[in-house]
Design an enzyme around this catalytic site. Structure first.
Site, mmCIF file in Angstrom:
data_model
loop_
_atom_site.group_PDB
_atom_site.id
_atom_site.type_symbol
_atom_site.label_atom_id
_atom_site.label_comp_id
_atom_site.label_asym_id
_atom_site.label_seq_id
_atom_site.Cartn_x
_atom_site.Cartn_y
_atom_site.Cartn_z
ATOM 1 N N GLU A 59 4.812 -3.321 12.119
ATOM 2 C CA GLU A 59 3.656 -2.427 12.047
ATOM 3 C C GLU A 59 2.567 -3.191 11.325
ATOM 4 O O GLU A 59 2.783 -3.662 10.210
ATOM 5 C CB GLU A 59 4.003 -1.153 11.262
ATOM 6 C CG GLU A 59 5.047 -0.274 11.913
ATOM 7 C CD GLU A 59 4.648 0.202 13.289
ATOM 8 O OE1 GLU A 59 3.437 0.211 13.611
ATOM 9 O OE2 GLU A 59 5.544 0.555 14.066
ATOM 10 N N CYS A 95 -3.049 1.618 6.893
ATOM 11 C CA CYS A 95 -3.282 1.048 8.218
ATOM 12 C C CYS A 95 -3.667 2.154 9.201
ATOM 13 O O CYS A 95 -4.199 1.884 10.260
ATOM 14 C CB CYS A 95 -2.080 0.258 8.704
ATOM 15 S SG CYS A 95 -0.602 1.220 8.741
ATOM 16 N N GLU A 107 9.336 3.120 14.445
ATOM 17 C CA GLU A 107 10.008 3.429 13.195
ATOM 18 C C GLU A 107 10.084 4.943 13.041
ATOM 19 O O GLU A 107 9.311 5.681 13.636
ATOM 20 C CB GLU A 107 9.199 2.890 12.014
ATOM 21 C CG GLU A 107 9.069 1.396 12.011
ATOM 22 C CD GLU A 107 8.642 0.884 10.657
ATOM 23 O OE1 GLU A 107 9.513 0.678 9.799
ATOM 24 O OE2 GLU A 107 7.444 0.677 10.454
ATOM 25 N N ASN A 116 0.795 -1.239 0.000
ATOM 26 C CA ASN A 116 0.000 0.000 0.000
ATOM 27 C C ASN A 116 0.822 1.280 0.000
ATOM 28 O O ASN A 116 0.317 2.332 -0.361
ATOM 29 C CB ASN A 116 -1.003 -0.004 1.159
ATOM 30 C CG ASN A 116 -0.335 0.049 2.504
ATOM 31 O OD1 ASN A 116 0.766 -0.466 2.672
ATOM 32 N ND2 ASN A 116 -0.973 0.666 3.473
HETATM 33 C C1 UN1 Z 1 0.443 7.402 6.679
HETATM 34 O O1 UN1 Z 1 -0.697 7.350 7.133
HETATM 35 O O2 UN1 Z 1 0.896 8.465 6.193
HETATM 36 O O3 UN1 Z 1 0.682 0.810 5.964
HETATM 37 C C2 UN1 Z 1 1.376 6.276 6.690
HETATM 38 C C3 UN1 Z 1 0.284 1.878 6.398
HETATM 39 C C4 UN1 Z 1 1.164 2.578 7.393
HETATM 40 C C5 UN1 Z 1 1.693 3.856 6.863
HETATM 41 C C6 UN1 Z 1 0.723 4.959 6.961
HETATM 42 N N1 UN1 Z 1 2.230 1.702 7.774
HETATM 43 O O4 UN1 Z 1 -0.777 2.356 6.010
#
Ligand code: UN1
Length: 479
Positions: A248, A282, A459, A150
């Protein structure tokens, strides 16, 4: 069958035994290319190369690493249009989103170029006479980096940049669905003069390449972003192999809208957080927790603006919402839309859409009249779907917000300082937003969550050193 994009192992581009197709989710007749599908032996060879490269790289002058990261950042910026096009084409986010993500990746490399010179230690007084104590940070070793589809360039950047900055060697396994952006990044890193074996790209299946990484004892740590089930499995194998692990995973992020919120701010924050990037973040706001006094006006305005959002081919100018990234993800989203209706929600939108090209288009969906106990409000959907949960007051809003297995991001729309302050303290999430979307974060500060959302240290920003370095305590007797 044209050219096959190859893996990068020990500084050379290498064929794998197998290859996979990369097609655009906006138009499945658009074949982007064939990409190598590596196996366990490719991981072993990459690890052999990393092992050879590690002694010199881990002791290299930080200026050398700073210059390398700076050249990578400059090259990402120079090629940003090409990278954004690849990203939008293979992942399906619209071009402006893909360009913003590419720029974020360049910023991350530039930030960590500077971090190479800012790594600090401690000098501490000993409790013994004539003894000095020093605490220093050394590179962790060879790290395996496993990234999702993503954010095909930003997430690789925020793992690779700190790994290299702090003197580690890297085996990078991108998502099988989005190898194109990863391959461009690997080309840039290679051409910027990264020494052979310091950075290796092994594309392939998680169940093969990822698994091989977790079982090789020479790999000291794994950083993973992806789903909770895969994370749970990795946690088991990494623990058994004594590997450091950072993960994550999912979210079911709450966004509270209080009666005292500015309506237009709340609507735009919720639309952005829930539906931009097709809800495939996420950090997406998937539970809109709305106080009863503003509920009907909020829903009416969201509905109006939702209907006006343009959904279609990611490369079309002015498009706002691209396709869902794959057919299996679309089918899963559609099954949650059906589930929400079965559970008693009034569902607005959510249907599959036909466009001129054969892609995976879906109308953004609102699940009205949702309850926090419903499966559609508890399980991560990872698509353009948001539950609207009505609450009576601040206390109920906070308790609903925190009542989830996840704890990545959370938010509140309010004009009342006391509500904002209280929520920042009481939210059981790693990141809290006031009058801002739950998604879309800065690149120089820690990123991560609590509960089932995250595992291990944070992170990004200088906090990344926690994972990518190992602490050493040295004692010297000068007597
Ligand atoms: C964001 O919201 O700018 O996989 C980053 C994801 C997260 C990164 C989101 N690890 O959506």
């Amino acid at each position: 069958m044209g050219e096959i994009y190859q893996n990068l192992i020990g500084g050379t581009w290498r064929k794998a035994d197998d290859a996979s197709e990369n097609r655009s989710p906006s138009d499945i007749t658009d074949l982007i290319g064939m990409f190598a599908r590596g196996g366990a032996k490719d991981v072993t060879e990459a690890t052999d190369a990393a092992e050879l490269a590690f002694p010199a790289w881990s002791r290299s002058n930080p200026q050398v690493r700073a210059d390398l990261l700076d050249r990578i950042a400059t090259e990402i910026t120079r090629r940003e249009a090409e990278i954004a096009l690849m990203l939008a084409r293979e992942e399906g986010k619209v071009l402006p989103e893909a360009l913003a993500e590419t720029r974020r990746a360049a910023h991350v490399f530039r930030f960590f170029a500077g971090e190479t010179l800012r790594l600090k230690g401690d000098a501490v007084a000993s409790v013994r006479p004539d003894v000095d104590v020093e605490v220093t940070r050394e590179p962790l070793g060879i790290v395996g980096l496993i990234t999702p589809w993503n954010f095909p360039i930003a997430i690789p950047a925020w793992k690779i940049a700190p790994a290299l900055a702090y003197g580690n060697c890297v085996i990078f396994k991108p998502a099988e669905q989005t190898p194109g952006s990863a391959h461009l990044l690997a080309q840039i890193i290679h051409e910027a003069g990264c020494p052979a074996g310091v950075f290796n790209l092994v594309m392939g299946r998680g169940s093969v390449v990822g698994e091989a990484m977790t079982s090789d004892p020479r790999i000291s740590g794994i950083s993973f972003t992806g789903s909770v089930p895969v994370g749970r499995h990795l946690a088991g194998t990494c623990a058994a192999n004594m590997k450091k692990l950072q993960m994550e995973m999912g979210g079911k992020n709450p966004m509270i809208v209080m009666d005292d919120a500015d309506l237009q701010t709340a609507v735009s924050v919720c639309l952005n957080g829930a539906f931009y990037q097709t809800g495939q973040r996420c950090t997406a706001s998937s539970r809109l927790i709305v106080q009863s006094g503003i509920h009907d006006a909020f829903v009416a305005e969201v509905e109006k603006q939702l209907k006006a959002l343009k959904v279609g081919h990611a490369l079309t100018e002015d498009m706002q919402i691209g396709p869902v990234a794959s057919e299996s993800q679309l089918n899963s989203n559609l099954s949650y839309v059906a589930l929400a209706a079965e559970e008693g929600c009034e569902v607005l939108g959510g249907e599959r859409l036909n466009r001129d090209t054969n892609g995976f288009f879906q109308a953004p969906a609102l699940f009205l009249g949702s309850k926090n106990s419903m499966r559609s409000a508890r399980e991560e959907i990872f698509g353009p779907c948001a539950s609207v949960i009505r609450v009576e007051d601040f206390e109920e809003a906070v308790s609903v917000a925190n009542d989830t297995q996840f704890g990545l991001s959370s938010g509140i729309c309010t004009t009342n300082l006391r509500n904002a302050r209280e929520f920042k303290r009481r939210s059981a999430a790693g990141m809290v937003m006031v009058n801002l979307p739950t998604a879309g974060v800065d690149y120089h500060v820690p990123f991560g969550g609590r509960k089932a959302s995250s595992y291990g240290s944070r992170e990004q920003g200088s906090y990344a050193a926690e994972f990518y370095t190992s602490v050493k305590t040295a004692y010297t007797f000068a007597g």
